[in-house]
Design an enzyme around this catalytic site. Structure first.
Site, PDB file in Angstrom:
ATOM      1  N   HIS A   1       0.552  -1.214   0.194  1.00 33.02           N
ATOM      2  CA  HIS A   1      -0.158   0.392  -0.352  1.00 33.02           C
ATOM      3  C   HIS A   1       1.296   1.299   0.024  1.00 33.02           C
ATOM      4  O   HIS A   1       1.908   1.304   1.393  1.00 33.02           O
ATOM      5  CB  HIS A   1      -0.866  -0.342   1.169  1.00 33.02           C
ATOM      6  CG  HIS A   1      -0.497   0.172   2.722  1.00 33.02           C
ATOM      7  ND1 HIS A   1       0.011   0.897   3.030  1.00 33.02           N
ATOM      8  CD2 HIS A   1      -0.586  -1.176   3.980  1.00 33.02           C
ATOM      9  CE1 HIS A   1       0.775   0.719   4.433  1.00 33.02           C
ATOM     10  NE2 HIS A   1       0.662  -0.446   4.506  1.00 33.02           N
TER      11      HIS A   1
ATOM     12  N   ASP B   1      -0.161   4.201   1.121  1.00 31.70           N
ATOM     13  CA  ASP B   1      -0.775   5.322   2.000  1.00 31.70           C
ATOM     14  C   ASP B   1       0.482   4.724   3.603  1.00 31.70           C
ATOM     15  O   ASP B   1       0.453   3.928   3.309  1.00 31.70           O
ATOM     16  CB  ASP B   1      -1.980   4.769   2.809  1.00 31.70           C
ATOM     17  CG  ASP B   1      -2.232   3.971   3.021  1.00 31.70           C
ATOM     18  OD1 ASP B   1      -2.519   3.133   2.067  1.00 31.70           O
ATOM     19  OD2 ASP B   1      -2.704   4.120   3.967  1.00 31.70           O
TER      20      ASP B   1
ATOM     21  N   GLU C   1      -4.908   1.714   3.145  1.00 35.35           N
ATOM     22  CA  GLU C   1      -4.704   0.781   4.066  1.00 35.35           C
ATOM     23  C   GLU C   1      -5.303   1.169   5.698  1.00 35.35           C
ATOM     24  O   GLU C   1      -5.585   0.592   6.400  1.00 35.35           O
ATOM     25  CB  GLU C   1      -3.984  -0.382   3.609  1.00 35.35           C
ATOM     26  CG  GLU C   1      -3.589  -1.595   3.919  1.00 35.35           C
ATOM     27  CD  GLU C   1      -3.240  -1.177   5.615  1.00 35.35           C
ATOM     28  OE1 GLU C   1      -3.436  -2.788   6.361  1.00 35.35           O
ATOM     29  OE2 GLU C   1      -2.581  -0.323   6.214  1.00 35.35           O
TER      30      GLU C   1
ATOM     31  N   HIS D   1       4.134   2.012  13.347  1.00 30.83           N
ATOM     32  CA  HIS D   1       3.441   3.114  13.608  1.00 30.83           C
ATOM     33  C   HIS D   1       3.666   3.855  14.527  1.00 30.83           C
ATOM     34  O   HIS D   1       2.841   4.832  15.094  1.00 30.83           O
ATOM     35  CB  HIS D   1       2.030   2.501  13.830  1.00 30.83           C
ATOM     36  CG  HIS D   1       0.956   2.414  12.739  1.00 30.83           C
ATOM     37  ND1 HIS D   1      -0.382   2.079  12.980  1.00 30.83           N
ATOM     38  CD2 HIS D   1       1.243   1.670  11.580  1.00 30.83           C
ATOM     39  CE1 HIS D   1      -0.792   1.331  11.658  1.00 30.83           C
ATOM     40  NE2 HIS D   1       0.427   1.900  10.711  1.00 30.83           N
TER      41      HIS D   1
END
Length: 450
Positions: free
Chosen positions: A79, A81, A150, A425
């Site tokens: 993905h 993003d 995503e 993250h």
């Protein structure tokens, strides 16, 4: 620096952050990323069929690489993003600078998306470009599906699935992000463990809301909204979900057993015979990563209350993120949370619901054995790694492909330390240059082996 690495660095510098409301997503970074891909992968753009998904997913990328046969097509996913970077994140090097930093393991590229998930996206494109330059035609059709949302569970992947279904494409297997060649993955195991997700937990978010009178902070009443909400969250922490040891976890333990110190080796060698509760308690005691392998998890992630420090909240709210184990459901998880809270004044509602994914096969006859192909390719490129299926704890776009394919796997061919996995993250996300180049080699080997 290797020219392919410079391409990765260029993509990391583009802040392709998706928003849950697509109208709030800035399209310019995605346009810039697409231009970079077109510039650096000309053969891919010239020789593969680009499929326009229209308004359903205007920033998604879907390509078809025609093979010798259209039977048993393969889908490779990544993905575009990335999750946003907040000002308080203590990055050692700027998140979108793509700095090259010397480490004891060699040079590393620092930046958001190096692991999740532009590292994988650019590795796939680099492998395809290299093979096109070598004149390779794959044995069967290869689809490249690169979603643009995503991280916010957007429409890209469902739109790609709808298009493949419309064309009558039934993939042999699908491969998305997920597991990795993980160092320090299991207590007592010195070798890296290449974990391939054969299923993934269901990602679900619940809200807990308490309402009351509110008022001035100088005259608080007992059991107000914030106190009642705090008690509810404490009760959830005290009443975790029961232990659940699914098949892939038993297989993982069996494969790791011979690499463990003697006390654990005896327990896990007979993993198929050891009571699940005993196995589960051992994994819970080993730490958060292994504990998450054997139960549905839940954690409060957002909290809101009064708008000012001298105001009693008239409404206190928390969102609780759950990762639901295979064999369980959103409904059973909701029942558990409501039972644990035990307070009718705490409203428990579903914000987002995703069921666990079906289990993909890991033992099949050779003619069907997609997992065996992945296993052989991992062994060829990462001979020091122990290969095993596992239950992926996070959510991926690949869950949507389970509707059209029974063999959906989740594996990023990148060596990652425990520290690196913790940076996803979070802050200081980075990939080692040598590890990323190994990842490109892995995709080349996989595509040649189809």
């Amino acid at each position: 620096m290797h020219p392919d690495v410079e391409v990765l660095r260029a993509t990391i510098r583009v802040p392709t952050v998706a928003e849950r409301d697509p109208d709030l997503t800035d399209p310019a970074p995605f346009d810039q990323l697409h231009a970079l891909l077109a510039e650096h992968f000309p053969l891919l753009h010239e020789r593969l069929e680009r499929v326009d998904l229209g308004e359903a997913a205007p920033r998604a990328l879907l390509w078809r690489w025609a093979g010798t046969s259209s039977d048993r097509p393969v889908v490779l996913m990544a993905h575009q993003d990335v999750v946003p970077v907040t000002p308080d994140d203590p990055w050692t090097h700027p998140a979108f600078a793509a700095d090259v930093v010397e480490t004891p393991e060699g040079p590393a590229i620092w930046g958001r998306g190096t692991l999740d998930d532009k590292g994988q996206l650019v590795a796939i494109c680099t492998a395809v470009e290299r093979l096109l330059a070598d004149g390779l035609t794959p044995a069967q059709d290869v689809w490249l599906s690169f979603g643009a949302d995503e991280e916010v569970s957007g429409p890209s992947a469902p739109a790609a699935v709808d298009e493949l279904r419309r064309r009558g494409v039934e993939p042999w297997f699908v491969l998305d992000e997920g597991g990795a060649v993980a160092g320090q993955a299991f207590p007592g195991v010195g070798a890296p463990v290449a974990v391939v997700g054969a299923t993934e937990k269901g990602t679900t978010t619940l809200s807990l809301t308490v309402t009351g009178r509110g008022g001035h902070s100088s005259t608080p009443a007992p059991k107000g909204p914030t106190a009642r909400l705090g008690r509810a969250l404490w009760r959830l922490d005290q009443k975790q979900f029961p232990i659940n040891v699914p098949g892939p976890t038993v297989d993982l333990l069996r494969r790791l057993a011979g690499h463990l110190p003697l006390p654990l080796r005896a327990l896990l060698t007979g993993a198929t015979r050891t009571p699940p509760g005993v196995l589960g308690r051992a994994l819970v005691a080993a730490g958060p990563e292994t504990a998450a392998m054997v139960r549905t998890t839940m954690v409060a992630t957002t909290l809101s209350g009064a708008p000012a420090h001298n105001v009693i909240a008239a409404r206190a709210r928390a969102e609780v993120n759950l990762r639901i184990m295979p064999g369980e459901s959103v409904a059973s998880a909701l029942d558990h949370v409501r039972d644990a809270v035990g307070d009718q004044q705490v409203a428990v509602d579903v914000v987002e619901a995703n069921e666990p994914s079906p289990l993909s096969p890991t033992t099949e006859p050779e003619a069907l054995g997609a997992f065996a192909l992945l296993e052989r390719t991992i062994a060829d490129v990462f001979p020091d790694a122990i290969v095993t299926p596992y239950v992926m704890m996070a959510g991926t776009d690949s869950r949507f492909f389970c509707d059209i394919c029974p063999r959906v796997y989740r594996f990023a061919p990148l060596r990652m330390s425990k520290e690196q996995r913790a940076s996803i993250h979070s802050f200081d996300e980075h990939v080692h240059v040598a590890a990323w180049l190994e990842g490109v080699d892995w995709y080349v080997a996989l595509l040649r082996s189809l």
